[in-house]
Design a protein around this motif. Structure first.
Motif, PDB file in Angstrom:
ATOM      1  N   PRO A 182       0.834  -1.201   0.000  1.00  0.00           N
ATOM      2  CA  PRO A 182       0.000   0.000   0.000  1.00  0.00           C
ATOM      3  C   PRO A 182       0.870   1.253   0.000  1.00  0.00           C
ATOM      4  O   PRO A 182       2.104   1.163  -0.063  1.00  0.00           O
ATOM      5  CB  PRO A 182      -0.786  -0.125   1.311  1.00  0.00           C
ATOM      6  CG  PRO A 182       0.137  -0.901   2.206  1.00  0.00           C
ATOM      7  CD  PRO A 182       0.847  -1.877   1.306  1.00  0.00           C
ATOM      8  N   THR A 183       0.260   2.392   0.083  1.00  0.00           N
ATOM      9  CA  THR A 183       1.001   3.652   0.104  1.00  0.00           C
ATOM     10  C   THR A 183       0.597   4.459   1.334  1.00  0.00           C
ATOM     11  O   THR A 183      -0.352   4.116   2.049  1.00  0.00           O
ATOM     12  CB  THR A 183       0.722   4.481  -1.159  1.00  0.00           C
ATOM     13  OG1 THR A 183      -0.694   4.744  -1.246  1.00  0.00           O
ATOM     14  CG2 THR A 183       1.176   3.737  -2.408  1.00  0.00           C
ATOM     15  N   GLY A 184       1.358   5.526   1.576  1.00  0.00           N
ATOM     16  CA  GLY A 184       1.004   6.481   2.619  1.00  0.00           C
ATOM     17  C   GLY A 184       0.888   5.888   4.007  1.00  0.00           C
ATOM     18  O   GLY A 184       1.730   5.110   4.451  1.00  0.00           O
ATOM     19  N   ALA A 185      -0.183   6.250   4.695  1.00  0.00           N
ATOM     20  CA  ALA A 185      -0.384   5.841   6.079  1.00  0.00           C
ATOM     21  C   ALA A 185      -0.485   4.329   6.222  1.00  0.00           C
ATOM     22  O   ALA A 185       0.022   3.744   7.182  1.00  0.00           O
ATOM     23  CB  ALA A 185      -1.647   6.499   6.635  1.00  0.00           C
ATOM     24  N   ALA A 186      -1.123   3.685   5.254  1.00  0.00           N
ATOM     25  CA  ALA A 186      -1.267   2.229   5.312  1.00  0.00           C
ATOM     26  C   ALA A 186       0.088   1.535   5.204  1.00  0.00           C
ATOM     27  O   ALA A 186       0.331   0.518   5.849  1.00  0.00           O
ATOM     28  CB  ALA A 186      -2.192   1.748   4.196  1.00  0.00           C
ATOM     29  N   LEU A 187       0.990   2.098   4.398  1.00  0.00           N
ATOM     30  CA  LEU A 187       2.330   1.528   4.269  1.00  0.00           C
ATOM     31  C   LEU A 187       3.095   1.654   5.580  1.00  0.00           C
ATOM     32  O   LEU A 187       3.756   0.710   6.017  1.00  0.00           O
ATOM     33  CB  LEU A 187       3.093   2.219   3.141  1.00  0.00           C
ATOM     34  CG  LEU A 187       4.546   1.787   2.958  1.00  0.00           C
ATOM     35  CD1 LEU A 187       4.630   0.308   2.601  1.00  0.00           C
ATOM     36  CD2 LEU A 187       5.226   2.643   1.884  1.00  0.00           C
ATOM     37  N   ALA A 188       3.029   2.812   6.208  1.00  0.00           N
ATOM     38  CA  ALA A 188       3.711   3.016   7.490  1.00  0.00           C
ATOM     39  C   ALA A 188       3.216   2.024   8.538  1.00  0.00           C
ATOM     40  O   ALA A 188       4.007   1.449   9.291  1.00  0.00           O
ATOM     41  CB  ALA A 188       3.496   4.451   7.974  1.00  0.00           C
ATOM     42  N   SER A 189       1.913   1.813   8.576  1.00  0.00           N
ATOM     43  CA  SER A 189       1.338   0.877   9.534  1.00  0.00           C
ATOM     44  C   SER A 189       1.792  -0.554   9.243  1.00  0.00           C
ATOM     45  O   SER A 189       2.152  -1.303  10.159  1.00  0.00           O
ATOM     46  CB  SER A 189      -0.191   0.959   9.486  1.00  0.00           C
ATOM     47  OG  SER A 189      -0.771   0.012  10.348  1.00  0.00           O
ATOM     48  N   LEU A 190       1.787  -0.929   7.956  1.00  0.00           N
ATOM     49  CA  LEU A 190       2.191  -2.278   7.556  1.00  0.00           C
ATOM     50  C   LEU A 190       3.643  -2.548   7.948  1.00  0.00           C
ATOM     51  O   LEU A 190       3.963  -3.589   8.538  1.00  0.00           O
ATOM     52  CB  LEU A 190       2.014  -2.445   6.052  1.00  0.00           C
ATOM     53  CG  LEU A 190       2.445  -3.795   5.470  1.00  0.00           C
ATOM     54  CD1 LEU A 190       1.488  -4.891   5.906  1.00  0.00           C
ATOM     55  CD2 LEU A 190       2.520  -3.729   3.952  1.00  0.00           C
TER      56      LEU A 190
END
Length: 207
Positions: free
Chosen positions: A129-137
């Protein structure tokens, strides 16, 4: 050569069971490799890859480029705990054989065992994913890796940043679009703590 049956990859497992389950399976593979592989000076040391980062000088932000060089040098300065590494241990290089996972396509380096986790941060290619979802992942992956392998979270994050920058450097000439994606992933890894604090402050959902 052994024929894997059914030969489905860990990427297929991830698609069916989710990222955390796939990451725990990958940790199990790493543990097995860690037991089998000791030191072997006949393979290239990770420190020899630092000059490859020069390919990023034209396209990476100066701060990220300088940090990658400095951090990579710092992480490879102490060779006392070095082991033989696969070097490209990602989802598509791990195949199911009956009830066990088999590893293919080793690059073969010597270095810090924690470096083996770095490739996971930008894989599977094209599926993150990108953005916030990437950071969470990525944050959750680091948590699972730290828990399962008993590695320091900050060192996992540091190697994730360095190996992602290195992959971007390798792709800079031939696969420019992939290099740009990886540079963004490296930026997210570098800013991980800040991004997650912003998520908590704004109440944005995480995966």
């Amino acid at each position: 050569m052994e024929y894997c049956q059914p030969g489905t990859s860990l990427k297929d497992f991830l698609d069916q069971h989710g990222d955390e389950a796939a990451t725990r399976q990958l940790c199990g593979v790493m543990k097995k490799l860690r037991k089998k592989h000791g030191q072997d000076s006949s393979f290239r040391h990770l420190s020899e890859l630092i000059p490859d980062l020069q390919s990023l000088k034209r396209i990476a932000r100066p701060r990220l480029f300088s940090k990658a060089q400095g951090l990579f040098s710092e992480l490879t300065s102490d060779c006392s705990g070095d082991v033989l590494l696969h070097g490209d241990l990602h989802h598509d290089n791990i195949l199911l054989h009956h009830t066990d996972w088999k590893v293919i396509d080793p690059h073969g380096y010597t270095g810090d065992p924690v470096a083996e986790t770095g490739v996971l941060m930008y894989n599977p290619v094209g599926s993150l994913p990108t953005g916030a979802a990437l950071a969470s992942l990525i944050d959750k992956r680091i948590g699972v890796l730290s828990e399962e392998l008993e590695y320091d979270r900050k060192r996992i994050q540091a190697w994730g940043f360095c190996m992602t920058m290195l992959s971007a450097a390798w792709n800079a000439e031939d696969f420019g679009s992939q290099a740009k994606v990886e540079l963004e992933i490296a930026r997210v890894i570098d800013n991980l703590g800040v991004l997650l604090l912003l998520l908590l402050a704004t109440g944005q959902p995480t995966l």
